[in-house]
Scaffold this active site. Sequence first.
Site, PDB file in Angstrom:
ATOM      1  N   CYS A   1      26.920  32.244  25.327  1.00 28.78           N
ATOM      2  CA  CYS A   1      25.953  32.589  26.550  1.00 28.78           C
ATOM      3  C   CYS A   1      24.721  33.204  26.318  1.00 28.78           C
ATOM      4  O   CYS A   1      23.692  33.294  27.228  1.00 28.78           O
ATOM      5  CB  CYS A   1      26.710  33.810  27.393  1.00 28.78           C
ATOM      6  SG  CYS A   1      28.398  33.345  27.838  1.00 28.78           S
TER       7      CYS A   1
ATOM      8  N   HIS B   1      21.835  38.402  31.151  1.00 27.90           N
ATOM      9  CA  HIS B   1      22.942  37.284  31.536  1.00 27.90           C
ATOM     10  C   HIS B   1      23.885  37.805  32.425  1.00 27.90           C
ATOM     11  O   HIS B   1      24.165  38.971  32.878  1.00 27.90           O
ATOM     12  CB  HIS B   1      23.594  37.234  30.065  1.00 27.90           C
ATOM     13  CG  HIS B   1      24.853  36.436  30.104  1.00 27.90           C
ATOM     14  ND1 HIS B   1      24.686  35.271  30.638  1.00 27.90           N
ATOM     15  CD2 HIS B   1      26.359  36.884  29.750  1.00 27.90           C
ATOM     16  CE1 HIS B   1      26.139  34.765  30.640  1.00 27.90           C
ATOM     17  NE2 HIS B   1      26.942  35.598  29.953  1.00 27.90           N
TER      18      HIS B   1
ATOM     19  N   ASN C   1      29.637  33.378  35.987  1.00 26.22           N
ATOM     20  CA  ASN C   1      29.088  33.080  34.654  1.00 26.22           C
ATOM     21  C   ASN C   1      29.034  31.795  34.165  1.00 26.22           C
ATOM     22  O   ASN C   1      30.064  30.933  34.034  1.00 26.22           O
ATOM     23  CB  ASN C   1      30.103  33.966  33.641  1.00 26.22           C
ATOM     24  CG  ASN C   1      29.362  33.991  32.276  1.00 26.22           C
ATOM     25  OD1 ASN C   1      28.647  33.171  31.953  1.00 26.22           O
ATOM     26  ND2 ASN C   1      30.052  34.856  31.555  1.00 26.22           N
TER      27      ASN C   1
HETATM   28  O1  UT7 Z   1      29.582  36.288  29.101  1.00 27.12           O
HETATM   29  C1  UT7 Z   1      30.089  37.034  28.183  1.00 27.12           C
HETATM   30  C2  UT7 Z   1      31.771  36.824  28.211  1.00 27.12           C
HETATM   31  N1  UT7 Z   1      32.330  37.459  29.063  1.00 27.12           N
HETATM   32  C3  UT7 Z   1      32.123  38.834  29.557  1.00 27.12           C
HETATM   33  O2  UT7 Z   1      30.877  39.198  29.602  1.00 27.12           O
HETATM   34  C4  UT7 Z   1      33.212  39.529  30.243  1.00 27.12           C
HETATM   35  C5  UT7 Z   1      33.267  40.911  29.889  1.00 27.12           C
HETATM   36  N2  UT7 Z   1      34.500  41.356  30.519  1.00 27.12           N
HETATM   37  C6  UT7 Z   1      34.832  41.888  31.820  1.00 27.12           C
HETATM   38  O3  UT7 Z   1      33.936  41.406  32.587  1.00 27.12           O
HETATM   39  C7  UT7 Z   1      35.758  42.610  32.146  1.00 27.12           C
HETATM   40  O4  UT7 Z   1      36.649  43.114  31.032  1.00 27.12           O
HETATM   41  C8  UT7 Z   1      37.157  41.759  32.861  1.00 27.12           C
HETATM   42  C9  UT7 Z   1      36.449  41.014  34.458  1.00 27.12           C
HETATM   43  C10 UT7 Z   1      37.223  40.310  32.196  1.00 27.12           C
HETATM   44  C11 UT7 Z   1      38.193  42.541  33.153  1.00 27.12           C
HETATM   45  O5  UT7 Z   1      37.905  43.640  33.883  1.00 27.12           O
HETATM   46  P1  UT7 Z   1      38.708  44.788  33.584  1.00 27.12           P
HETATM   47  O6  UT7 Z   1      38.384  45.997  34.473  1.00 27.12           O
HETATM   48  O7  UT7 Z   1      38.462  45.401  32.153  1.00 27.12           O
HETATM   49  O8  UT7 Z   1      40.267  44.812  33.671  1.00 27.12           O
HETATM   50  P2  UT7 Z   1      41.461  44.652  32.772  1.00 27.12           P
HETATM   51  O9  UT7 Z   1      41.243  43.558  31.854  1.00 27.12           O
HETATM   52  O10 UT7 Z   1      41.526  46.214  31.981  1.00 27.12           O
HETATM   53  O11 UT7 Z   1      42.638  44.416  33.588  1.00 27.12           O
HETATM   54  C12 UT7 Z   1      43.064  45.383  34.659  1.00 27.12           C
HETATM   55  C13 UT7 Z   1      44.062  45.026  35.320  1.00 27.12           C
HETATM   56  C14 UT7 Z   1      45.540  44.418  34.475  1.00 27.12           C
HETATM   57  O12 UT7 Z   1      46.395  44.833  35.275  1.00 27.12           O
HETATM   58  P3  UT7 Z   1      47.265  46.011  34.644  1.00 27.12           P
HETATM   59  O13 UT7 Z   1      47.757  45.798  33.288  1.00 27.12           O
HETATM   60  O14 UT7 Z   1      46.445  47.369  34.970  1.00 27.12           O
HETATM   61  O15 UT7 Z   1      48.697  46.054  35.531  1.00 27.12           O
HETATM   62  C15 UT7 Z   1      45.032  43.086  34.675  1.00 27.12           C
HETATM   63  O16 UT7 Z   1      46.392  42.529  34.535  1.00 27.12           O
HETATM   64  O17 UT7 Z   1      43.788  43.937  36.459  1.00 27.12           O
HETATM   65  C16 UT7 Z   1      44.542  42.761  35.986  1.00 27.12           C
HETATM   66  N3  UT7 Z   1      44.176  41.666  36.255  1.00 27.12           N
HETATM   67  C17 UT7 Z   1      43.790  40.919  37.425  1.00 27.12           C
HETATM   68  N4  UT7 Z   1      44.121  41.255  38.510  1.00 27.12           N
HETATM   69  C18 UT7 Z   1      43.846  40.589  39.506  1.00 27.12           C
HETATM   70  C19 UT7 Z   1      43.315  40.899  35.251  1.00 27.12           C
HETATM   71  N5  UT7 Z   1      42.615  39.745  35.865  1.00 27.12           N
HETATM   72  C20 UT7 Z   1      42.911  39.828  37.063  1.00 27.12           C
HETATM   73  C21 UT7 Z   1      42.651  38.849  38.331  1.00 27.12           C
HETATM   74  N6  UT7 Z   1      43.182  39.359  39.580  1.00 27.12           N
HETATM   75  N7  UT7 Z   1      41.895  37.848  38.196  1.00 27.12           N
END
Ligand code: UT7
Length: 321
Positions: A116, A248, A278
């Site tokens: 990225c 980004h 993204n």
């Molecule tokens: O370009 C550089 C590369 N990438 C990035 O910069 C991405 C950086 N990371 C992020 O943007 C965030 O960490 C994410 C968007 C990927 C995730 O957001 P989060 O607020 O950190 O969520 P999480 O991974 O802590 O998950 C929270 C909950 C989980 O459920 P439980 O364990 O709390 O029951 C996940 O299973 O959300 C769940 N979850 C979803 N629910 C609905 C994860 N993905 C999804 C989804 N839809 N797509």
Amino acid sequence: MNKILHSRMSGIATYLPEKILTNDDLAKIVDTNNEWIVTRTGIERRHIAEDNEYTYDLATKSALKTLQAENISASDIDCIIVSTTTPKDKCPATAVKVQSLLGAKNAFAFDIQAACSGFVYGLSIADSFIKSGQAKNVLLIGAETMSKVTDWADRSTCVLFGDGAGSCIVSEAIDDEHKVIATKLYSDGNRYDQIVIHNSEKNNCRGHMTMSGSEVFKSAIRCMAESVNDILTENNMTIDDVDWIIPHQANARIIKSLCEQNNFPADKAIVSLQEHANTSSATIPMAIDCGIKSGKIKDGNMLLLTAMGAGLTWGSAIVKL
Ligand code: UT7
């Protein structure tokens, strides 16, 4: 030969595949919903390439718009740099295919891979080529078909990415009002495992991604803040000298935190990820283009570009557009 002091960036253009995938469309494929995606990321929709539409097609279509905007012909290009993580083939480079499709017979062409951060890395390389006299008109393109390496069964990553390309010309600055002021690059291979696109085939795609989402989230804020503060300080500037921050486009919460933690006015940040998700190395030129088209970014504005991606790689640039 006169020493060239600065390069400039011009002819920003983008190309997006026609097909749009909304959050509601995704909710039919994996266990997710529009509310989760919008609240956690800010993303509302993304463009997806057709099965027979490749990164070089997107790159070429964007490049044609850049050539038109700059009113120069393909034969005037003497270097093509494509930043991509998603080439159709591992070899040869996407850039040589773009060279062929454009008919840019006087160019040398190669790809770079800095995930990225690729556009900022490419800008730094192009700037050096111009300053050293190795090239006069560099066509710089960030292009990705992330959909082809997305595991469409993994809701934690498949909602985040989209396809697209952005391009510009980097050439000699002819006045003081339009120039690349500085670029600064970093990487840390100790964090290699935080985001990986593995070679193996899985769920009918050409690779699959694993990402430690929350680690990457924190790294993104820290890395971009570090590089932005370094580049401003080294150039005796403050955020008050900057008209627009072009971060980004991975997650609206990352951009919000980056601004909050550094006391940057949030309304100085261009955010376009709601429309495109993204698109990895294409997000920065695409966001600049959105800023120009919306009337926010104007001729001569001071832009602060910053990106972070797999590697980890990160970096920033200051550009008077
Ligand atoms: O370009 C550089 C590369 N990438 C990035 O910069 C991405 C950086 N990371 C992020 O943007 C965030 O960490 C994410 C968007 C990927 C995730 O957001 P989060 O607020 O950190 O969520 P999480 O991974 O802590 O998950 C929270 C909950 C989980 O459920 P439980 O364990 O709390 O029951 C996940 O299973 O959300 C769940 N979850 C979803 N629910 C609905 C994860 N993905 C999804 C989804 N839809 N797509």
